[in-house]
Design an enzyme around this catalytic site. Structure first.
Site, PDB file in Angstrom:
ATOM      1  N   ASP A  18      43.287  27.119  46.671  1.00 36.96           N
ATOM      2  CA  ASP A  18      41.737  26.433  47.058  1.00 36.96           C
ATOM      3  C   ASP A  18      40.496  26.624  45.717  1.00 36.96           C
ATOM      4  O   ASP A  18      40.663  27.174  45.720  1.00 36.96           O
ATOM      5  CB  ASP A  18      41.167  27.513  48.353  1.00 36.96           C
ATOM      6  CG  ASP A  18      42.019  26.984  49.416  1.00 36.96           C
ATOM      7  OD1 ASP A  18      42.081  26.015  50.272  1.00 36.96           O
ATOM      8  OD2 ASP A  18      42.141  27.816  50.678  1.00 36.96           O
ATOM      9  N   ASP A  32      46.154  29.609  41.536  1.00 35.46           N
ATOM     10  CA  ASP A  32      45.675  30.021  42.736  1.00 35.46           C
ATOM     11  C   ASP A  32      45.641  28.350  43.369  1.00 35.46           C
ATOM     12  O   ASP A  32      45.816  27.297  42.762  1.00 35.46           O
ATOM     13  CB  ASP A  32      43.855  29.947  43.000  1.00 35.46           C
ATOM     14  CG  ASP A  32      43.553  30.194  43.997  1.00 35.46           C
ATOM     15  OD1 ASP A  32      43.487  30.791  45.116  1.00 35.46           O
ATOM     16  OD2 ASP A  32      42.480  29.134  43.914  1.00 35.46           O
TER      17      ASP A  32
END
Length: 225
Positions: free
Chosen positions: A12, A10
């Site tokens: 953020d 991922d």
């Protein structure tokens, strides 16, 4: 033939600390539509979802048209913010070292993110990370997490079986996506969802730093490829 393994990150809350920019852009979007001001903790809760989905979670009573308008206003605010000299979202400690260590051990690297393709490209440019990720799955091309589509497409891109893929993320959306795709699931404790939420969503391990990431991923996939 050597077994290929894929570590999908991922963005953020996992690789970059983006909460300030996201909260600021969402606040600007709400203001432009006369919706008031969102609470920062509300906004942090939806980081990781695709943009329209995030807007629908923030304002469940609003119409789909309002959700789309909010998403467009957010994009405009974020584009303007990106032009500012101090807008670059910082990498979390140990990110470069973790990527280097995994590549040295033969891991393929990928991204699965609620960011737009443009947002990812800007981030890769700013941190000189172009060429590090063999597959990049964004909100532009896939359903929102926790739908497993991003990981399924990443597997197809790289020709890697689900059992040789590990998703690394900071939210329950990441862990639930990994469970749906039947990949490994590793949470990180420095992001936007709690340890309890990560575990309940299917995290097999939660890291407090990237220091031992190669050992953890080796353990989940049965040793070096």
């Amino acid at each position: 033939m050597k077994r290929m393994r894929l570590a999908v990150f991922d963005v953020d809350g996992t690789l970059v600390d983006s909460q300030h920019n996201i909260v600021s852009a969402m606040t600007e979007a709400w203001s432009s539509l006369n919706l008031g001001i969102p609470r920062p903790d509300q906004v942090r809760r939806i980081i990781g979802l695709s943009l329209v989905e995030a807007c629908s979670v923030l304002l469940p009573w609003a119409s789909p048209a309002t959700h789309r308008a909010m998403a467009d206003a957010y994009k405009q605010a974020f584009r303007a913010m990106r032009l500012l000299p101090d807008s670059m979202e910082p990498l979390f400690p140990g990110v470069r070292e973790a990527l280097d260590a995994l590549e040295a051990e033969g891991w393929l690297l990928g991204l699965a993110t609620g960011k737009s393709r443009r947002g990812v490209e800007s981030l890769l440019d700013g941190h000189e990370l172009h060429g590090r990720f063999i597959t990049i799955q964004t909100a532009d091309d896939n359903p929102s997490k926790p739908n497993p589509a991003m990981l399924i497409r990443a597997a197809a891109d790289c020709g890697v079986d689900a059992g040789d893929i590990v998703m690394i993320g900071d939210t329950a959306y990441d862990m639930a996506m990994a469970a749906a795709a039947r990949t490994g699931a590793v949470g990180v404790s420095w992001g936007y969802h709690s340890l309890d939420e990560l575990n309940k969503a299917g995290a097999q391990v939660v890291l407090d730093s990237f220091d031992n990431i190669t050992e953890v991923l080796d353990a989940l996939t049965g040793g070096p490829g």
